[in-house]
Motif scaffolding. Structure first.
Motif, short mmCIF file in Angstrom:
data_model
loop_
_atom_site.label_atom_id
_atom_site.label_comp_id
_atom_site.label_asym_id
_atom_site.label_seq_id
_atom_site.Cartn_x
_atom_site.Cartn_y
_atom_site.Cartn_z
N ILE A 128 0.84 -1.21 0.00
CA ILE A 128 0.00 0.00 0.00
C ILE A 128 0.87 1.25 0.00
N LEU A 129 1.95 1.22 0.82
CA LEU A 129 2.85 2.38 0.91
C LEU A 129 3.53 2.66 -0.43
N ILE A 130 4.07 1.61 -1.07
CA ILE A 130 4.76 1.79 -2.35
C ILE A 130 3.76 2.25 -3.42
N ALA A 131 2.57 1.68 -3.43
CA ALA A 131 1.55 2.06 -4.41
C ALA A 131 1.13 3.51 -4.24
N SER A 132 1.01 3.95 -2.99
CA SER A 132 0.66 5.36 -2.75
C SER A 132 1.77 6.29 -3.19
N MET A 133 3.02 5.80 -3.11
CA MET A 133 4.16 6.59 -3.59
C MET A 133 4.03 6.87 -5.09
N PHE A 134 3.50 5.91 -5.85
CA PHE A 134 3.30 6.11 -7.29
C PHE A 134 2.32 7.25 -7.56
N ALA A 135 1.38 7.47 -6.63
CA ALA A 135 0.35 8.48 -6.85
C ALA A 135 0.86 9.90 -6.63
N THR A 136 1.97 10.04 -5.92
CA THR A 136 2.49 11.38 -5.66
C THR A 136 3.23 11.92 -6.88
N HIS A 137 3.38 13.21 -6.92
CA HIS A 137 4.28 13.83 -7.89
C HIS A 137 4.66 15.22 -7.40
N THR A 138 5.82 15.66 -7.83
CA THR A 138 6.34 16.98 -7.48
C THR A 138 6.47 17.79 -8.76
N LEU A 139 6.13 19.07 -8.69
CA LEU A 139 6.14 19.93 -9.89
C LEU A 139 7.57 20.38 -10.23
N VAL A 140 8.45 19.40 -10.42
CA VAL A 140 9.85 19.71 -10.72
C VAL A 140 9.97 20.47 -12.04
N SER A 141 9.16 20.11 -13.02
CA SER A 141 9.26 20.75 -14.34
C SER A 141 8.40 22.01 -14.46
N TYR A 142 7.82 22.46 -13.35
CA TYR A 142 6.98 23.67 -13.39
C TYR A 142 7.75 24.91 -13.87
N PRO A 143 9.03 25.10 -13.47
CA PRO A 143 9.77 26.26 -14.00
C PRO A 143 9.82 26.29 -15.53
N ILE A 144 9.78 25.14 -16.19
CA ILE A 144 9.76 25.12 -17.65
C ILE A 144 8.48 25.76 -18.16
N VAL A 145 7.37 25.44 -17.52
CA VAL A 145 6.07 25.97 -17.91
C VAL A 145 6.05 27.49 -17.77
N THR A 146 6.56 27.99 -16.65
CA THR A 146 6.56 29.44 -16.44
C THR A 146 7.48 30.15 -17.42
N SER A 147 8.59 29.52 -17.78
CA SER A 147 9.53 30.15 -18.71
C SER A 147 8.92 30.29 -20.11
N TYR A 148 7.97 29.39 -20.47
CA TYR A 148 7.30 29.48 -21.77
C TYR A 148 6.03 30.33 -21.72
N GLY A 149 5.71 30.85 -20.53
CA GLY A 149 4.55 31.72 -20.41
C GLY A 149 3.21 31.03 -20.57
N ILE A 150 3.13 29.77 -20.17
CA ILE A 150 1.86 29.03 -20.30
C ILE A 150 1.36 28.56 -18.94
N SER A 151 1.78 29.23 -17.88
CA SER A 151 1.41 28.79 -16.53
C SER A 151 -0.09 28.93 -16.27
N LYS A 152 -0.80 29.73 -17.09
CA LYS A 152 -2.23 29.92 -16.89
C LYS A 152 -3.08 29.09 -17.85
N ASN A 153 -2.42 28.22 -18.61
CA ASN A 153 -3.16 27.30 -19.46
C ASN A 153 -4.02 26.39 -18.59
N GLU A 154 -5.21 26.07 -19.05
CA GLU A 154 -6.13 25.28 -18.24
C GLU A 154 -5.53 23.94 -17.84
N ALA A 155 -4.75 23.34 -18.74
CA ALA A 155 -4.12 22.05 -18.43
C ALA A 155 -3.18 22.18 -17.24
N VAL A 156 -2.46 23.31 -17.16
CA VAL A 156 -1.57 23.55 -16.03
C VAL A 156 -2.38 23.77 -14.76
#
Length: 705
Positions: A128-156
């Motif tokens: 259960i612990l390992i499976a729940s770990m799969f569900a997490t994520h960290t916005l590591v690539s979020y700076p890429i989104v902001t650099s392209y100016g699409i941080s307000k896109n609905e998908a984001v």
């Protein structure tokens, strides 16, 4: 001497100054070296951490200083994600965020649990612990989104919303599993968790915003103090979350949400927050993630490789299926699906938290720990590459930032701000920064007109000094400004000439000051400027900080929709409300309401909008019933002889100044067809002089109500 130098460079480096210099050197060079081969800078930082870390060249170890900076960077990522979230767009897409949060939580768990329990052979709690770990994520690539100016896109927006939902759920599961492994699951455990979480939310959303609003209002001039205050709130929130039994990253994200409405996205304070985070703290965190990775674990036996490969495949496939399910549900494009997948695929912060807690409590073994480290590296690389490619395709397809505020072509936008009173210049410059088109390549033009008299040279020198002070203030928000100083026979003539030379389409003025009877007869400066120019003109008086405002009320007279500048000022007011996260109330008649609704539909804005009907526009004084002390009041007027002009609008600035003395007010005049002003070739006259004389004589015998 040589021994001293040799000792300083011994691995691992213990000299804090040299260690810090090494990290800064990596932060500087990694993106530069990898840019020619089109590899995202984030990957370079992570790989650099692998190389210099304890499991690589061992130049740097995970000491207290590195862990501190790494923690700050981790909290910074979550805080920026919260503070940059368009709250209006989030409210608009909250149901989509809930559904994505459900998909990205349940699908990885449904795949991960049977794989861990039946294929890898782990017991119930570890699975259960390992499976729940799969569900997490960290916005590591979020700076890429902001650099392209699409941080307000609905998908984001829905990905960020789903992030906090799934991570919160996983971290609560972690608390429950930890308690279960220690035999502490009982009614008291659940009661303590619920109460502490409720108290945490009350403090963050009930108390912190009030304190922040008071602080920003009372300490308005101390810009450095604003940044320190924000950092204090972030770390206090992280600590409070930890005390509530959650992870600090949840507190940092909630701090961003709590301060979201109080920090405009184009403000100097937001610029400082992003600059320091993206330059120092976030890169530190990415390097520290790489330093954890031990590539040698792959050579410790086949089981380590099998577990590492299995965990990585399950993690990536689970997040991709969640993004795919979201795409099908909301009919997103392929690029938007990949953007969701790229943002949600990277495992770092919450994943490390789950696994480290599980390992320290003896729930999982070393193989899972080592496999998770490899998983973190691989998912961060995949996430960065996918996010980069998806962001490029979204920008090329013109799908970025679908808030609608920039639908009108504004590539040639030119704004002029004539300097009159330096005491009121800062809020006017802030206002100009908020409404300036992000597509326009032109800077804000700060203009100082000096009368052509005996003191012209001295006054010109003083004007340039004032312009320099204004430029320094603008640099705080990285707003490009062009400083213009000129000599003319009168101020209105100088502004008019500059407007024609730059082909400007917007003038932003301070509120007109009181003038003498003679000035009123021959033409007040503000009215003179109005009659000599054709561009959209905003007269502004800002007595209160923007953070104290709760709404924008716009008074729109009949036929205002027929004016040439209608689309322009509509867009600017939507942009202002978006930046300040404020709702808009339009006061107008039914015909104008239909035109405004049609315009809003074309803009596709997420700003909450309401309408109040008012038909008796010959009685402007009746508008006072709609005013609000905590609202920005916007009065739409018109130049004389224009379609929407009526006698009741004459002298509107004077009446506004009298009735709304302590409120933030904007009086705007839409643009008109060029060369339609009545005094194009006159130097002094600004309106038919006999009409003005009769009006002023009439005012002398009319008692103000």
């Amino acid at each position: 001497m040589l021994e001293h130098i040799q000792k300083a460079f011994e691995a691992p480096i213990t000299n804090p100054v040299l260690a810090f210099a090494l990290v800064l050197f990596i932060i500087l060079l990694s993106p530069i070296l990898l840019r020619p081969i089109k590899v995202p800078g984030i990957i370079g930082l992570i790989i650099s951490g692998v190389i210099i870390g304890p499991h690589g060249l061992n130049w740097l170890e995970q000491n207290a200083a590195v862990r501190l900076f790494s923690t700050i960077g981790l909290l910074y990522i979550m805080f920026i994600a919260g503070i940059e979230l368009d709250m209006n767009e989030f409210r608009k897409t909250k149901n989509k965020s809930l559904l994505f949060g459900f998909f990205t939580f349940i699908i990885p768990i449904c795949i991960g649990f049977p794989v861990c329990h039946y294929i890898l052979g782990y017991d119930l709690l570890p699975s259960i612990l390992i499976a729940s770990m799969f569900a997490t994520h960290t916005l590591v690539s979020y700076p890429i989104v902001t650099s392209y100016g699409i941080s307000k896109n609905e998908a984001v927006a829905i990905t960020i919303g789903g992030t906090i939902l799934t991570d919160t759920a996983v971290l609560i599961i972690l608390a429950v599993i930890t308690g279960a492994s220690q035999g502490n699951i009982n009614s008291q455990f659940w009661l303590t968790l619920a109460l502490s979480f409720a108290v945490f939310l009350f403090i963050m959303f009930g108390i912190i915003p009030r304190i922040a609003k008071w602080f920003f209002q009372k300490i308005e001039s101390e810009k450095t103090a604003h940044y320190i205050f924000v950092l204090t709130v972030v770390f206090f929130a992280a600590f409070m979350a930890e005390m509530a039994g959650l992870e600090p990253i949840i507190g940092a994200f909630v701090a961003g949400l709590a301060l979201n409405k109080l920090i405009p996205h184009s403000s100097a304070l937001m610029n400082r927050i992003e600059f320091i985070g993206n330059a120092i703290f976030i890169p530190f965190f990415l390097i520290s993630v790489g330093m954890i990775v031990d590539v040698s674990v792959l050579f410790k036996g086949p089981m380590a490789i099998i577990i590492a490969v299995t965990l990585t495949i399950v993690a990536i496939s689970g997040k991709f299926l969640a993004a795919w399910a979201t795409q099908l549900s909301f009919k997103y494009s392929k690029s938007q699906r990949n953007l969701i997948f790229g943002l949600s695929n990277s495992h770092a912060a919450a994943t490390l938290a789950v696994i480290m807690v599980g390992y320290s409590n003896g729930i999982i073994d070393e193989n899972v720990l080592n496999g998770t480290i490899i998983l973190i590296l691989m998912t961060c690389i995949v996430a960065s590459v996918v996010t980069e490619n998806a962001s490029k395709k979204i920008v090329l397809a013109g799908e970025q930032d679908h808030t609608g505020v920039e639908e009108i072509q504004e590539k040639d936008e030119q704004i002029i701000i004539p300097i009159a009173n330096m005491d009121t210049m800062e809020p006017i410059l802030d206002f100009a920064t908020l409404i300036k088109s992000k597509k326009s390549p032109f800077p804000l033009n700060i203009l100082s007109v000096v009368p052509d008299n005996d003191q012209a040279e001295r006054n010109l020198a003083n004007a340039r000094k004032n312009l320099d002070n204004t430029a320094k203030y603008a640099s705080g928000s990285e707003t490009d400004v062009e400083l213009i100083s000129t000599i003319d026979h009168n101020i209105a003539g100088g502004i008019s000439r500059t407007e024609r030379e730059l082909a400007a389409n917007c003038l932003i003025l301070g509120w007109p000051s009181a003038t003498s009877f003679i000035d009123k007869i021959v033409g007040e400066k503000a009215e003179s400027i109005l009659n000599r120019t054709d561009a959209n003109l905003f007269m502004c008086r800002f007595n209160k900080p923007f953070v104290t405002q709760k709404s924008v009320i716009i008074f729109v007279p009949p036929l205002a929709e027929s004016e040439l500048g209608f689309d322009f000022w509509m867009e600017k007011m939507i942009l202002l409300a978006t930046e300040l996260s404020l709702p808009i109330q339009y006061v107008c008649n039914q015909r104008t309401e239909k035109a405004i609704v049609a315009n809003l539909e074309s803009l596709k804005t997420s700003v909450p909008v309401t309408f109040s009907n008012y038909e008796n526009w010959d009685n402007i004084n009746g508008l006072t019933s709609f005013s609000d002390d905590n609202a920005i009041l916007v009065f739409v007027s018109a130049r004389e002889s224009e379609v929407s002009y009526r006698d009741s609008l004459d002298g509107l600035a004077k009446r506004i100044g009298r009735y709304y003395k302590n409120q933030n007010v904007i009086l705007l005049f839409p643009s008109r067809i060029k060369n339609q002003h009545i005094d194009e070739y006159e130097d002094v006259q600004t309106a038919p002089i006999f009409r003005k004389i009769s009006k002023e004589i009439g005012n002398m015998f009319t008692k103000e109500k």
